[in-house]
Design a protein around this motif. Structure first.
Motif, PDB file in Angstrom:
ATOM      1  N   LEU A 115      10.679   7.381  44.186  1.00  0.00           N
ATOM      2  CA  LEU A 115      10.181   8.749  44.137  1.00  0.00           C
ATOM      3  C   LEU A 115       8.774   8.810  43.546  1.00  0.00           C
ATOM      4  O   LEU A 115       7.901   9.501  44.086  1.00  0.00           O
ATOM      5  CB  LEU A 115      11.134   9.624  43.319  1.00  0.00           C
ATOM      6  CG  LEU A 115      12.400  10.092  44.033  1.00  0.00           C
ATOM      7  CD1 LEU A 115      13.319  10.843  43.080  1.00  0.00           C
ATOM      8  CD2 LEU A 115      12.049  10.979  45.226  1.00  0.00           C
ATOM      9  N   ILE A 116       8.552   8.095  42.452  1.00  0.00           N
ATOM     10  CA  ILE A 116       7.221   8.092  41.838  1.00  0.00           C
ATOM     11  C   ILE A 116       6.191   7.497  42.801  1.00  0.00           C
ATOM     12  O   ILE A 116       5.072   7.998  42.931  1.00  0.00           O
ATOM     13  CB  ILE A 116       7.250   7.324  40.503  1.00  0.00           C
ATOM     14  CG1 ILE A 116       8.043   8.112  39.452  1.00  0.00           C
ATOM     15  CG2 ILE A 116       5.828   7.058  39.994  1.00  0.00           C
ATOM     16  CD1 ILE A 116       8.221   7.396  38.132  1.00  0.00           C
ATOM     17  N   ASN A 117       6.575   6.442  43.508  1.00  0.00           N
ATOM     18  CA  ASN A 117       5.648   5.836  44.472  1.00  0.00           C
ATOM     19  C   ASN A 117       5.445   6.726  45.684  1.00  0.00           C
ATOM     20  O   ASN A 117       4.353   6.726  46.281  1.00  0.00           O
ATOM     21  CB  ASN A 117       6.172   4.472  44.906  1.00  0.00           C
ATOM     22  CG  ASN A 117       5.697   3.355  44.009  1.00  0.00           C
ATOM     23  OD1 ASN A 117       4.513   3.229  43.746  1.00  0.00           O
ATOM     24  ND2 ASN A 117       6.597   2.553  43.513  1.00  0.00           N
ATOM     25  N   LEU A 118       6.472   7.467  46.069  1.00  0.00           N
ATOM     26  CA  LEU A 118       6.320   8.404  47.185  1.00  0.00           C
ATOM     27  C   LEU A 118       5.334   9.502  46.821  1.00  0.00           C
ATOM     28  O   LEU A 118       4.465   9.863  47.624  1.00  0.00           O
ATOM     29  CB  LEU A 118       7.674   9.008  47.547  1.00  0.00           C
ATOM     30  CG  LEU A 118       7.695   9.966  48.741  1.00  0.00           C
ATOM     31  CD1 LEU A 118       7.251   9.244  50.013  1.00  0.00           C
ATOM     32  CD2 LEU A 118       9.083  10.564  48.937  1.00  0.00           C
ATOM     33  N   TYR A 119       5.439  10.031  45.593  1.00  0.00           N
ATOM     34  CA  TYR A 119       4.472  11.024  45.125  1.00  0.00           C
ATOM     35  C   TYR A 119       3.063  10.420  45.081  1.00  0.00           C
ATOM     36  O   TYR A 119       2.082  11.086  45.434  1.00  0.00           O
ATOM     37  CB  TYR A 119       4.848  11.525  43.736  1.00  0.00           C
ATOM     38  CG  TYR A 119       6.123  12.333  43.682  1.00  0.00           C
ATOM     39  CD1 TYR A 119       6.625  12.963  44.831  1.00  0.00           C
ATOM     40  CD2 TYR A 119       6.843  12.482  42.506  1.00  0.00           C
ATOM     41  CE1 TYR A 119       7.794  13.693  44.795  1.00  0.00           C
ATOM     42  CE2 TYR A 119       8.015  13.224  42.461  1.00  0.00           C
ATOM     43  CZ  TYR A 119       8.483  13.826  43.601  1.00  0.00           C
ATOM     44  OH  TYR A 119       9.636  14.554  43.569  1.00  0.00           O
ATOM     45  N   SER A 120       2.987   9.167  44.640  1.00  0.00           N
ATOM     46  CA  SER A 120       1.690   8.494  44.579  1.00  0.00           C
ATOM     47  C   SER A 120       1.091   8.338  45.969  1.00  0.00           C
ATOM     48  O   SER A 120      -0.111   8.537  46.170  1.00  0.00           O
ATOM     49  CB  SER A 120       1.850   7.121  43.909  1.00  0.00           C
ATOM     50  OG  SER A 120       0.642   6.417  43.897  1.00  0.00           O
ATOM     51  N   LEU A 121       1.937   7.985  46.938  1.00  0.00           N
ATOM     52  CA  LEU A 121       1.457   7.808  48.307  1.00  0.00           C
ATOM     53  C   LEU A 121       0.986   9.134  48.898  1.00  0.00           C
ATOM     54  O   LEU A 121      -0.032   9.197  49.608  1.00  0.00           O
ATOM     55  CB  LEU A 121       2.580   7.219  49.169  1.00  0.00           C
ATOM     56  CG  LEU A 121       2.214   6.678  50.545  1.00  0.00           C
ATOM     57  CD1 LEU A 121       1.249   5.518  50.433  1.00  0.00           C
ATOM     58  CD2 LEU A 121       3.462   6.261  51.299  1.00  0.00           C
ATOM     59  N   MET A 122       1.715  10.203  48.590  1.00  0.00           N
ATOM     60  CA  MET A 122       1.389  11.516  49.148  1.00  0.00           C
ATOM     61  C   MET A 122       0.147  12.127  48.503  1.00  0.00           C
ATOM     62  O   MET A 122      -0.657  12.770  49.190  1.00  0.00           O
ATOM     63  CB  MET A 122       2.580  12.465  48.977  1.00  0.00           C
ATOM     64  CG  MET A 122       3.794  12.112  49.810  1.00  0.00           C
ATOM     65  SD  MET A 122       5.241  13.121  49.367  1.00  0.00           S
ATOM     66  CE  MET A 122       4.628  14.767  49.689  1.00  0.00           C
ATOM     67  N   PHE A 123      -0.018  11.929  47.206  1.00  0.00           N
ATOM     68  CA  PHE A 123      -1.068  12.649  46.486  1.00  0.00           C
ATOM     69  C   PHE A 123      -2.198  11.751  45.978  1.00  0.00           C
ATOM     70  O   PHE A 123      -3.371  12.071  46.161  1.00  0.00           O
ATOM     71  CB  PHE A 123      -0.449  13.432  45.321  1.00  0.00           C
ATOM     72  CG  PHE A 123       0.566  14.455  45.751  1.00  0.00           C
ATOM     73  CD1 PHE A 123       0.178  15.604  46.405  1.00  0.00           C
ATOM     74  CD2 PHE A 123       1.910  14.243  45.525  1.00  0.00           C
ATOM     75  CE1 PHE A 123       1.108  16.545  46.818  1.00  0.00           C
ATOM     76  CE2 PHE A 123       2.855  15.176  45.929  1.00  0.00           C
ATOM     77  CZ  PHE A 123       2.453  16.333  46.577  1.00  0.00           C
ATOM     78  N   VAL A 124      -1.864  10.629  45.345  1.00  0.00           N
ATOM     79  CA  VAL A 124      -2.904   9.754  44.799  1.00  0.00           C
ATOM     80  C   VAL A 124      -3.663   9.071  45.927  1.00  0.00           C
ATOM     81  O   VAL A 124      -4.908   9.031  45.926  1.00  0.00           O
ATOM     82  CB  VAL A 124      -2.297   8.705  43.844  1.00  0.00           C
ATOM     83  CG1 VAL A 124      -3.406   7.851  43.229  1.00  0.00           C
ATOM     84  CG2 VAL A 124      -1.489   9.379  42.739  1.00  0.00           C
ATOM     85  N   PHE A 125      -2.944   8.546  46.901  1.00  0.00           N
ATOM     86  CA  PHE A 125      -3.577   7.859  48.034  1.00  0.00           C
ATOM     87  C   PHE A 125      -4.473   8.822  48.816  1.00  0.00           C
ATOM     88  O   PHE A 125      -5.618   8.502  49.141  1.00  0.00           O
ATOM     89  CB  PHE A 125      -2.498   7.267  48.946  1.00  0.00           C
ATOM     90  CG  PHE A 125      -3.026   6.522  50.137  1.00  0.00           C
ATOM     91  CD1 PHE A 125      -3.490   5.219  50.001  1.00  0.00           C
ATOM     92  CD2 PHE A 125      -3.080   7.123  51.385  1.00  0.00           C
ATOM     93  CE1 PHE A 125      -3.989   4.526  51.102  1.00  0.00           C
ATOM     94  CE2 PHE A 125      -3.577   6.442  52.482  1.00  0.00           C
ATOM     95  CZ  PHE A 125      -4.029   5.142  52.341  1.00  0.00           C
ATOM     96  N   THR A 126      -3.949  10.003  49.114  1.00  0.00           N
ATOM     97  CA  THR A 126      -4.730  10.969  49.890  1.00  0.00           C
ATOM     98  C   THR A 126      -5.879  11.559  49.076  1.00  0.00           C
ATOM     99  O   THR A 126      -6.912  11.931  49.646  1.00  0.00           O
ATOM    100  CB  THR A 126      -3.834  12.106  50.405  1.00  0.00           C
ATOM    101  OG1 THR A 126      -3.125  12.696  49.300  1.00  0.00           O
ATOM    102  CG2 THR A 126      -2.822  11.574  51.413  1.00  0.00           C
ATOM    103  N   SER A 127      -5.715  11.668  47.752  1.00  0.00           N
ATOM    104  CA  SER A 127      -6.789  12.239  46.926  1.00  0.00           C
ATOM    105  C   SER A 127      -8.049  11.374  46.977  1.00  0.00           C
ATOM    106  O   SER A 127      -9.170  11.892  46.932  1.00  0.00           O
ATOM    107  CB  SER A 127      -6.320  12.401  45.477  1.00  0.00           C
ATOM    108  OG  SER A 127      -6.076  11.143  44.866  1.00  0.00           O
ATOM    109  N   SER A 128      -7.872  10.049  47.089  1.00  0.00           N
ATOM    110  CA  SER A 128      -9.040   9.161  47.200  1.00  0.00           C
ATOM    111  C   SER A 128      -9.805   9.426  48.494  1.00  0.00           C
ATOM    112  O   SER A 128     -11.040   9.428  48.509  1.00  0.00           O
ATOM    113  CB  SER A 128      -8.592   7.700  47.146  1.00  0.00           C
ATOM    114  OG  SER A 128      -8.021   7.381  45.901  1.00  0.00           O
TER     115      SER A 128
END
Length: 301
Positions: A78-91
């Motif tokens: 779940l934490i990695n899914l949030y990271s993929l959705m938001f952290v990855f796209t934010s870059s």
């Protein structure tokens, strides 16, 4: 063979420059793989790796039959899914925004500001986040109370913890992650923008039909690499920011391995967890690479 030896001698200085990197990978990445054998043994410090008795798949049966293990895997995903959705796209979004800035002085100042958090350790940056969210002294709760609200205990509430982790990751890593996309944006032929302007395209059209297609291969490549870490969450980040009150949503594989391996000395079981983690990561990279190969013109192999 003689030709290859001539080439080796001809480029000897380049190979010499390559040598430290190769040695680093051998010493710190490949030689430690021998330790994977611990997962199949009842490891004892006294007997060592080779003297410890074989246990077969005993430790894998233990972790797969543990209800805590599935909770930890769920938290990690779940934490990695949030990271993929938001952290990855934010870059990507940050790189697109920076690319639109025309004032170079202002652009470089913004880049310096957003890059800087990456160079801070999670011990420092996590400590800052904890202080900002403090119920008594944190500026976030001060603002909430200024508008008549009650202070929120962000770090001890399970419903807030994953959001805090995601936002802190964006603040720390989005700027650094944007660098590679800015490099890809710099490689787009400017004549495409000029042609789009002549055809009457506005900025939104240029983004959709010139900019994003121009960095599509870079996005796919970075996505493939990122998916391989779906079972790996930054240990330092979680360890600094979590506490027993949020174990139900915060305990992940890296903290579990630390707690069971170093604190409880169950090295064989935690090695089995690490091997499982690596195997799943490899499968995810392979599957994502196959999908990318069939849907685009870029892949890792």
């Amino acid at each position: 063979m003689r030709l290859r030896m001539i080439d080796l001698y001809k480029y000897r200085y380049l190979y010499l420059l390559l040598l430290p990197g190769v040695l680093w990978y051998l010493v710190y990445r490949y030689f430690p793989m021998v330790g994977v054998i611990i997962a199949f043994k009842d490891y004892s410090f006294v007997k060592g790796i080779w003297g410890s008795p074989w246990a077969g798949l005993k430790h894998f049966h233990t972790i797969f039959n543990s209800p805590d293990f599935y909770l930890i895997v769920r938290n990690t995903l779940l934490i990695n899914l949030y990271s993929l959705m938001f952290v990855f796209t934010s870059s990507i979004i940050l790189a697109l925004l920076l690319n639109e800035l025309k004032q170079m002085v202002f652009k470089r100042a913004i880049q310096t500001i957003v890059y800087f958090p990456h160079f801070l350790s999670w011990v420092i940056f996590g400590g800052l986040i904890v202080q900002l969210l403090s119920p008594k002294e944190g500026i976030i709760n001060q603002i909430i109370m200024l508008f008549g609200g009650e202070p929120i205990y962000f770090m001890t509430k399970s419903e807030y913890f994953r959001s805090v982790i995601t936002v802190s990751s964006i603040l720390k890593e989005a700027g650094w992650g944007a660098i590679i996309y800015l490099a890809a944006l710099a490689g787009i032929d400017q004549e495409q923008y000029e042609a789009a302007t002549i055809d009457g395209a506005n900025r939104w059209h240029k983004l959709l039909y010139v900019t994003l297609p121009g960095i599509r291969n870079t996005i796919i490549l970075m996505l493939i690499l990122r998916v391989g870490y779906m079972l790996d969450v930054s240990f330092e980040q979680i360890y600094i920011m979590y506490n027993p009150a949020v174990y139900d949503v915060a305990d992940v594989l890296s903290t579990y391995i630390y707690r069971m391996g170093l604190q409880n000395a169950q090295l064989s079981m935690t090695t089995a967890v690490g091997l499982f983690q690596a195997a799943v990561g490899f499968v995810l990279i392979y599957m994502t690479n196959q999908v990318a190969k069939k849907t685009s013109d870029i892949s890792l192999w």
